[in-house]
Design a protein around this motif. Structure first.
Motif, PDB file in Angstrom:
ATOM      1  N   VAL A 253       1.022  -1.254   0.079  1.00 13.21           N
ATOM      2  CA  VAL A 253       0.031  -0.110   0.053  1.00 13.21           C
ATOM      3  C   VAL A 253       1.023   1.066   0.094  1.00 13.21           C
ATOM      4  CG1 VAL A 253      -1.696   1.447   1.608  1.00 13.21           C
ATOM      5  CG2 VAL A 253      -2.225  -1.145   1.002  1.00 13.21           C
ATOM      6  N   SER A 254       2.003   1.359   0.801  1.00 13.94           N
ATOM      7  CA  SER A 254       2.815   2.440   0.969  1.00 13.94           C
ATOM      8  C   SER A 254       3.581   2.768  -0.440  1.00 13.94           C
ATOM      9  CB  SER A 254       3.829   2.134   1.994  1.00 13.94           C
ATOM     10  OG  SER A 254       4.564   1.112   1.702  1.00 13.94           O
ATOM     11  N   ILE A 255       3.820   1.670  -1.078  1.00 14.89           N
ATOM     12  CA  ILE A 255       4.453   1.928  -2.374  1.00 14.89           C
ATOM     13  C   ILE A 255       3.476   2.297  -3.492  1.00 14.89           C
ATOM     14  CG2 ILE A 255       5.567   0.627  -4.400  1.00 14.89           C
ATOM     15  CD1 ILE A 255       7.030  -1.171  -2.358  1.00 14.89           C
ATOM     16  N   ASN A 256       2.254   1.893  -3.596  1.00 13.31           N
ATOM     17  CA  ASN A 256       1.098   2.397  -4.374  1.00 13.31           C
ATOM     18  C   ASN A 256       0.718   3.847  -3.873  1.00 13.31           C
ATOM     19  OD1 ASN A 256       0.821  -0.274  -5.579  1.00 13.31           O
ATOM     20  ND2 ASN A 256      -0.598  -0.965  -4.107  1.00 13.31           N
ATOM     21  N   ARG A 257       0.893   4.118  -2.721  1.00 16.06           N
ATOM     22  CA  ARG A 257       0.592   5.472  -2.277  1.00 16.06           C
ATOM     23  C   ARG A 257       1.649   6.406  -3.042  1.00 16.06           C
ATOM     24  NH1 ARG A 257       0.144   4.606   2.409  1.00 16.06           N
ATOM     25  NH2 ARG A 257       2.235   5.193   3.314  1.00 16.06           N
ATOM     26  N   LEU A 258       2.942   6.128  -2.886  1.00 19.66           N
ATOM     27  CA  LEU A 258       3.969   6.814  -3.501  1.00 19.66           C
ATOM     28  C   LEU A 258       3.844   6.823  -4.849  1.00 19.66           C
ATOM     29  CD1 LEU A 258       7.128   8.010  -3.178  1.00 19.66           C
ATOM     30  CD2 LEU A 258       7.979   5.689  -3.573  1.00 19.66           C
ATOM     31  N   ALA A 259       3.469   5.824  -5.574  1.00 16.13           N
ATOM     32  CA  ALA A 259       3.070   5.899  -7.130  1.00 16.13           C
ATOM     33  C   ALA A 259       2.259   7.104  -7.414  1.00 16.13           C
ATOM     34  CB  ALA A 259       2.776   4.472  -7.744  1.00 16.13           C
ATOM     35  N   ASN A 260       1.056   6.862  -6.611  1.00 18.86           N
ATOM     36  CA  ASN A 260      -0.134   8.046  -6.942  1.00 18.86           C
ATOM     37  C   ASN A 260       0.428   9.335  -6.527  1.00 18.86           C
ATOM     38  OD1 ASN A 260      -1.915   6.065  -7.387  1.00 18.86           O
ATOM     39  ND2 ASN A 260      -2.628   5.467  -5.337  1.00 18.86           N
ATOM     40  N   GLN A 261       1.425   9.522  -5.623  1.00 24.11           N
ATOM     41  CA  GLN A 261       1.748  10.808  -5.243  1.00 24.11           C
ATOM     42  C   GLN A 261       2.618  11.563  -6.637  1.00 24.11           C
ATOM     43  OE1 GLN A 261       4.375  10.690  -1.779  1.00 24.11           O
ATOM     44  NE2 GLN A 261       4.780  12.993  -1.872  1.00 24.11           N
ATOM     45  N   ILE A 262       3.487  10.465  -7.071  1.00 21.61           N
ATOM     46  CA  ILE A 262       4.253  10.770  -8.239  1.00 21.61           C
ATOM     47  C   ILE A 262       3.380  11.273  -9.303  1.00 21.61           C
ATOM     48  CG2 ILE A 262       6.104  10.171  -9.832  1.00 21.61           C
ATOM     49  CD1 ILE A 262       7.290   8.673  -7.602  1.00 21.61           C
ATOM     50  N   ARG A 263       2.493  10.555  -9.533  1.00 19.59           N
ATOM     51  CA  ARG A 263       1.461  10.422 -10.871  1.00 19.59           C
ATOM     52  C   ARG A 263       0.743  11.902 -10.923  1.00 19.59           C
ATOM     53  NH1 ARG A 263      -1.271   6.446 -10.124  1.00 19.59           N
ATOM     54  NH2 ARG A 263      -3.175   7.259  -9.485  1.00 19.59           N
ATOM     55  N   GLN A 264       0.259  12.340  -9.400  1.00 19.26           N
ATOM     56  CA  GLN A 264      -0.553  13.540  -9.343  1.00 19.26           C
ATOM     57  C   GLN A 264       0.264  14.754  -9.188  1.00 19.26           C
ATOM     58  OE1 GLN A 264      -2.901  12.737  -5.974  1.00 19.26           O
ATOM     59  NE2 GLN A 264      -4.073  10.930  -6.760  1.00 19.26           N
ATOM     60  N   ARG A 265       1.567  14.671  -9.300  1.00 11.35           N
ATOM     61  CA  ARG A 265       2.502  15.914  -8.973  1.00 11.35           C
ATOM     62  C   ARG A 265       2.403  16.562 -10.581  1.00 11.35           C
ATOM     63  NH1 ARG A 265       7.577  16.568  -5.280  1.00 11.35           N
ATOM     64  NH2 ARG A 265       6.475  15.892  -3.588  1.00 11.35           N
TER      65      ARG A 265
END
Length: 352
Positions: free
Chosen positions: A74-86
């Protein structure tokens, strides 16, 4: 294994389930072999029951394994979403909280890359600002010399050349001023720190009035429409003045066949627009007019292609959006700047 490693987390999560399954299997085996003496038919039934129980335990263990892996990712997926939304303007370091130790070095190196990119962009903006500032003095001197030349009796050929020098110098001075504003509006310069609460209506009356004389010289009527109540936004009055000046200057330069320029302030959402009834912008150019140094084919020889690029950067610095409407949907060209509403200026950032 490191304390916060993904492997250690998975082992810690799966070991209790594995121990329970082994204990259940040992207990069932002990009960069947040590406490009862079944008949052959009962032994056969118990054999199939044990096989089904073992299959169930395998399925249960696989489910626990898969759910544990998904939960730990989950933490890795959250990181991926954070990068995608920037957006491309957000270069702040990524948060390392809750990440496995196997992924943390990758994020640290990525944060280091973001820092270097931000430093490079800041150095580029600083160079542009310093270069534009240093060029102002010699260009002003050149303009003064050309004006002194034009004040004296000159032959027609020399006068034409002196006027051409003065025109080019004025153009370069204007471009230098625009580059300085562009450098100041950049997000790395943190223009939000100078934001104050201002009334769009009163600000538009004062700033728009400065363009009345130039509009009259061009034979255009400058009109203002604003609500009676105040429309509050957070912003930098100097940068917003440059934004409005560029919009009006664009309308004066390129609004061919226009008879009026309409300045309008709207309350919901907080916004203002600059519209003219000129020839409009072609559909092919509407998508590119906010790009730096872009010039339409029918723009003429004046201008530098930085005016609307500065409008875009200042709007971004204020967390605002922009919208262009031209012919045939609008009788001319209308550019609208839409603000996000009343916020604390120092904490205002653009999220997209």
């Amino acid at each position: 294994m490191p304390q916060e490693s993904l492997a250690r987390r998975l082992v810690r999560r799966l070991l209790p389930a594995l121990f329970i399954l082994i204990a259940m299997d040992l207990l069932a085996t002990w009960f069947m072999t040590g406490l009862i003496h079944p008949q052959p038919w009962l032994l056969r039934d118990l054999f199939w029951f044990m096989m089904l129980a073992q299959a169930f335990l395998v399925v249960l263990f696989v489910w626990v394994l898969v759910s544990g892996i998904r939960l730990e990712l989950v933490s890795i997926n959250r990181l991926a979403n954070q990068i995608r939304q920037r957006s491309i303007d957000e270069l702040q370091p990524l948060d390392l909280t809750g990440l496995p130790s196997e992924v943390a070095p990758l994020v640290l190196h990525f944060n280091d890359l973001l820092g270097r990119v931000e430093d490079a962009m800041f150095a580029q903006r600083r160079f542009i600002g310093h270069a534009a500032h240093q060029l102002r003095t010699p260009l002003t001197g050149l303009k003064l010399e050309s004006e002194l030349m034009l004040g004296r009796p000159l032959s027609d050929d020399v006068r034409v050349r002196a006027e051409r020098i003065k025109s080019v110098t004025d153009h370069m001075i204007r471009m230098g001023q625009q580059l300085l504003v562009l450098a100041r509006a950049d997000h790395t310069a943190r223009p939000q720190d100078s934001f104050v609460q201002l009334d769009l209506c009163e600000w538009m009356r004062c700033t728009g009035a400065e363009w009345l004389a130039r509009a009259q010289d061009k034979g255009l009527e400058l009109q203002l429409s604003a609500p009676e109540d105040a429309v509050w936004v957070d912003g930098d009055p100097v940068l917003l003045g440059e934004l409005l000046g560029n919009l009006i200057d664009n309308a004066l330069r390129y609004g061919h066949e226009a008879s009026r320029i309409q300045l309008r302030v709207m309350a919901n959402p907080p916004s203002f627009s600059v519209a003219d009834d000129g020839c409009g912008i072609s559909e092919d150019d509407v998508e590119h007019v906010f790009e730096a140094f872009y010039r339409a084919a029918d723009a003429g020889s004046g201008g530098s292609g930085l005016g609307l690029a500065i409008v875009r950067e200042i709007a971004r610095a204020h967390g605002a959006w922009w919208k262009v409407i031209s012919r045939p949907r609008f009788p001319g060209t209308q550019i609208t700047i839409i603000f996000p509403g009343l916020r604390r200026g120092i904490g205002l950032t653009r999220t997209e």
